[in-house]
Scaffold this motif. Structure first.
Motif, PDB file in Angstrom:
ATOM      1  N   LYS A  21       0.832  -1.206   0.000  1.00 41.92           N
ATOM      2  CA  LYS A  21       0.000   0.000   0.000  1.00 41.92           C
ATOM      3  C   LYS A  21       0.870   1.261   0.000  1.00 41.92           C
ATOM      4  CE  LYS A  21      -3.926  -2.211   2.317  1.00 41.92           C
ATOM      5  NZ  LYS A  21      -3.705  -3.422   1.592  1.00 41.92           N
ATOM      6  N   GLN A  22       2.142   1.115   0.365  1.00 43.61           N
ATOM      7  CA  GLN A  22       3.070   2.245   0.404  1.00 43.61           C
ATOM      8  C   GLN A  22       4.361   1.868  -0.323  1.00 43.61           C
ATOM      9  OE1 GLN A  22       3.594   4.169   4.304  1.00 43.61           O
ATOM     10  NE2 GLN A  22       2.039   2.776   5.066  1.00 43.61           N
ATOM     11  N   ASN A  23       4.983   2.847  -0.935  1.00 39.86           N
ATOM     12  CA  ASN A  23       6.314   2.731  -1.535  1.00 39.86           C
ATOM     13  C   ASN A  23       6.438   1.743  -2.694  1.00 39.86           C
ATOM     14  OD1 ASN A  23       7.498   4.658   0.204  1.00 39.86           O
ATOM     15  ND2 ASN A  23       7.776   3.108   1.785  1.00 39.86           N
ATOM     16  N   LYS A  24       5.334   1.246  -3.204  1.00 40.67           N
ATOM     17  CA  LYS A  24       5.398   0.252  -4.276  1.00 40.67           C
ATOM     18  C   LYS A  24       6.030   0.832  -5.538  1.00 40.67           C
ATOM     19  CE  LYS A  24       2.502  -2.921  -6.935  1.00 40.67           C
ATOM     20  NZ  LYS A  24       1.122  -3.467  -7.055  1.00 40.67           N
ATOM     21  N   GLU A  25       5.543   1.980  -5.987  1.00 43.58           N
ATOM     22  CA  GLU A  25       6.085   2.591  -7.211  1.00 43.58           C
ATOM     23  C   GLU A  25       7.554   2.931  -7.056  1.00 43.58           C
ATOM     24  OE1 GLU A  25       3.794   5.789  -8.946  1.00 43.58           O
ATOM     25  OE2 GLU A  25       1.926   4.784  -8.418  1.00 43.58           O
ATOM     26  N   GLU A  26       7.912   3.455  -5.888  1.00 43.66           N
ATOM     27  CA  GLU A  26       9.298   3.836  -5.643  1.00 43.66           C
ATOM     28  C   GLU A  26      10.202   2.604  -5.635  1.00 43.66           C
ATOM     29  OE1 GLU A  26       6.673   6.891  -3.548  1.00 43.66           O
ATOM     30  OE2 GLU A  26       6.636   4.742  -3.931  1.00 43.66           O
ATOM     31  N   MET A  27       9.750   1.552  -4.992  1.00 45.35           N
ATOM     32  CA  MET A  27      10.530   0.320  -4.946  1.00 45.35           C
ATOM     33  C   MET A  27      10.695  -0.260  -6.348  1.00 45.35           C
ATOM     34  SD  MET A  27       9.969  -3.003  -2.509  1.00 45.35           S
ATOM     35  CE  MET A  27       9.459  -4.272  -3.651  1.00 45.35           C
ATOM     36  N   ASP A  49      24.544 -23.083  -6.933  1.00 44.66           N
ATOM     37  CA  ASP A  49      24.703 -24.489  -6.566  1.00 44.66           C
ATOM     38  C   ASP A  49      24.316 -24.762  -5.109  1.00 44.66           C
ATOM     39  OD1 ASP A  49      25.662 -24.921  -9.115  1.00 44.66           O
ATOM     40  OD2 ASP A  49      27.753 -24.679  -8.517  1.00 44.66           O
ATOM     41  N   GLN A  50      24.236 -23.715  -4.293  1.00 45.42           N
ATOM     42  CA  GLN A  50      23.921 -23.897  -2.879  1.00 45.42           C
ATOM     43  C   GLN A  50      22.418 -24.021  -2.613  1.00 45.42           C
ATOM     44  OE1 GLN A  50      25.930 -21.072  -0.308  1.00 45.42           O
ATOM     45  NE2 GLN A  50      27.631 -20.914  -1.759  1.00 45.42           N
ATOM     46  N   ASN A  51      21.603 -23.722  -3.613  1.00 39.86           N
ATOM     47  CA  ASN A  51      20.144 -23.800  -3.481  1.00 39.86           C
ATOM     48  C   ASN A  51      19.626 -23.046  -2.266  1.00 39.86           C
ATOM     49  OD1 ASN A  51      19.801 -25.419  -5.803  1.00 39.86           O
ATOM     50  ND2 ASN A  51      20.402 -27.227  -4.631  1.00 39.86           N
ATOM     51  N   LEU A  52      20.157 -21.850  -2.067  1.00 35.02           N
ATOM     52  CA  LEU A  52      19.708 -21.025  -0.949  1.00 35.02           C
ATOM     53  C   LEU A  52      18.348 -20.417  -1.258  1.00 35.02           C
ATOM     54  CD1 LEU A  52      22.974 -19.117   0.031  1.00 35.02           C
ATOM     55  CD2 LEU A  52      21.994 -21.136   1.111  1.00 35.02           C
ATOM     56  N   ARG A  53      17.646 -20.081  -0.194  1.00 41.61           N
ATOM     57  CA  ARG A  53      16.387 -19.350  -0.278  1.00 41.61           C
ATOM     58  C   ARG A  53      16.500 -18.173   0.679  1.00 41.61           C
ATOM     59  NH1 ARG A  53      12.782 -23.658   1.819  1.00 41.61           N
ATOM     60  NH2 ARG A  53      14.725 -24.242   2.766  1.00 41.61           N
ATOM     61  N   VAL A  54      15.602 -17.196   0.535  1.00 44.43           N
ATOM     62  CA  VAL A  54      15.688 -15.991   1.359  1.00 44.43           C
ATOM     63  C   VAL A  54      14.346 -15.679   1.998  1.00 44.43           C
ATOM     64  CG1 VAL A  54      16.420 -13.589   1.449  1.00 44.43           C
ATOM     65  CG2 VAL A  54      17.218 -15.028  -0.432  1.00 44.43           C
ATOM     66  N   ILE A  55      14.397 -15.420   3.307  1.00 49.06           N
ATOM     67  CA  ILE A  55      13.245 -14.884   4.026  1.00 49.06           C
ATOM     68  C   ILE A  55      13.550 -13.407   4.245  1.00 49.06           C
ATOM     69  CG2 ILE A  55      11.907 -14.907   6.169  1.00 49.06           C
ATOM     70  CD1 ILE A  55      12.919 -17.860   6.522  1.00 49.06           C
ATOM     71  N   ALA A  56      12.713 -12.533   3.722  1.00 47.86           N
ATOM     72  CA  ALA A  56      12.891 -11.089   3.893  1.00 47.86           C
ATOM     73  C   ALA A  56      11.860 -10.593   4.901  1.00 47.86           C
ATOM     74  CB  ALA A  56      12.728 -10.365   2.567  1.00 47.86           C
ATOM     75  N   LEU A  57      12.319 -10.254   6.091  1.00 42.10           N
ATOM     76  CA  LEU A  57      11.453  -9.623   7.094  1.00 42.10           C
ATOM     77  C   LEU A  57      11.341  -8.159   6.710  1.00 42.10           C
ATOM     78  CD1 LEU A  57      12.788 -11.351  10.267  1.00 42.10           C
ATOM     79  CD2 LEU A  57      10.372 -11.020   9.775  1.00 42.10           C
ATOM     80  N   SER A  58      10.134  -7.714   6.417  1.00 44.80           N
ATOM     81  CA  SER A  58       9.980  -6.385   5.835  1.00 44.80           C
ATOM     82  C   SER A  58       8.587  -5.822   6.127  1.00 44.80           C
ATOM     83  CB  SER A  58      10.195  -6.499   4.319  1.00 44.80           C
ATOM     84  OG  SER A  58      10.287  -5.247   3.716  1.00 44.80           O
ATOM     85  N   GLU A  59       8.406  -4.579   5.754  1.00 46.57           N
ATOM     86  CA  GLU A  59       7.101  -3.895   5.738  1.00 46.57           C
ATOM     87  C   GLU A  59       7.153  -2.859   4.624  1.00 46.57           C
ATOM     88  OE1 GLU A  59       4.253  -4.371   7.325  1.00 46.57           O
ATOM     89  OE2 GLU A  59       4.890  -5.775   8.877  1.00 46.57           O
ATOM     90  N   ASP A  60       6.027  -2.618   3.981  1.00 46.96           N
ATOM     91  CA  ASP A  60       6.037  -1.712   2.834  1.00 46.96           C
ATOM     92  C   ASP A  60       6.239  -0.239   3.206  1.00 46.96           C
ATOM     93  OD1 ASP A  60       3.516  -1.149   3.889  1.00 46.96           O
ATOM     94  OD2 ASP A  60       2.441  -1.489   2.003  1.00 46.96           O
ATOM     95  N   TRP A  61       6.032   0.138   4.459  1.00 41.78           N
ATOM     96  CA  TRP A  61       6.191   1.535   4.884  1.00 41.78           C
ATOM     97  C   TRP A  61       7.643   1.888   5.186  1.00 41.78           C
ATOM     98  CZ3 TRP A  61       8.546   0.944   9.416  1.00 41.78           C
ATOM     99  CH2 TRP A  61       8.225  -0.147  10.212  1.00 41.78           C
ATOM    100  N   CYS A  62       8.515   0.914   5.236  1.00 38.63           N
ATOM    101  CA  CYS A  62       9.889   1.114   5.686  1.00 38.63           C
ATOM    102  C   CYS A  62      10.782   1.691   4.580  1.00 38.63           C
ATOM    103  CB  CYS A  62      10.462  -0.220   6.176  1.00 38.63           C
ATOM    104  SG  CYS A  62      12.202  -0.157   6.624  1.00 38.63           S
ATOM    105  N   GLY A  63      11.425   2.811   4.881  1.00 40.21           N
ATOM    106  CA  GLY A  63      12.325   3.455   3.914  1.00 40.21           C
ATOM    107  C   GLY A  63      13.531   2.607   3.560  1.00 40.21           C
TER     108      GLY A  63
END
Length: 183
Positions: A21-27, A49-63
């Motif tokens: 809801k926030q910062n989508k266009e900017e991101m 080759d390491q087959n890593l995955r990523v968990i991103a702890l985030s919020e859309d309001w965060c600069g």
């Protein structure tokens, strides 16, 4: 704590973007303008080759998420890592395992995990150079009890946000910092 379960619970990139809801266009602007260098892509090649995955702890309001998330998205694509977003404010149990300086629920935090769900690396909430920039700008603010503190702080954040949106050198600094955690 089972990180595989947290990963499965997370939103895909598409779901996260759709929910924003926030910062989508900017991101998305940073995402469209930022490109990994050939050197970065070469560094990331063995990561596939390491087959890593990523968990991103985030919020859309965060600069900071506005700046860092699109760069992480490019890195994840180049390294063949599946990325999931977990919203901090709805998942305090997870963020409380990754407090900044042992006290702050600062975001974004990126948790890189292997196929078994073991933590391979953690990054966030800022590249060291970006932390130094923020610290420097904060040092120029008046005391918190000064009548103009709020106004000056908001002006500082606005200026910082503009820098995040337009300075490609900052984007590369963030990419370098994230990539260095993976090597």
């Amino acid at each position: 704590m089972n990180l595989n379960e947290w990963f499965q619970k997370g939103l895909t990139v598409e779901e996260y973007l759709h929910s924003m809801k926030q910062n989508k266009e900017e991101m998305l602007t940073i995402y469209e303008k930022f490109h990994l260098t050939e050197e970065d892509q070469t560094k990331l090649s063995p990561i596939k080759d390491q087959n890593l995955r990523v968990i991103a702890l985030s919020e859309d309001w965060c600069g900071d998420a506005l700046l860092n998330n699109p760069i992480l998205m490019k890195i994840a694509e180049a390294a063949g890592m599946e990325l999931r977003f977990v919203l901090r404010d709805q998942n305090l149990e997870l963020i409380d395992q990754y407090l900044t300086n042992g006290t702050s629920r600062a975001i974004p935090i990126y948790i890189f995990i292997d196929e078994e769900g073991n933590e391979a690396a953690v990054w966030g909430p800022r590249a060291p150079e970006m932390q130094a920039l923020v610290t420097e700008r904060r040092a120029g603010l008046p005391d918190q009890d000064a009548p103009d503190f709020q106004e000056k702080q908001m002006a500082m954040y606005k200026q910082l946000r503009e820098t995040y949106l337009t300075d490609a050198r900052i984007w590369q600094t963030v990419a370098d910092s994230i990539i260095s955690k993976l090597l």
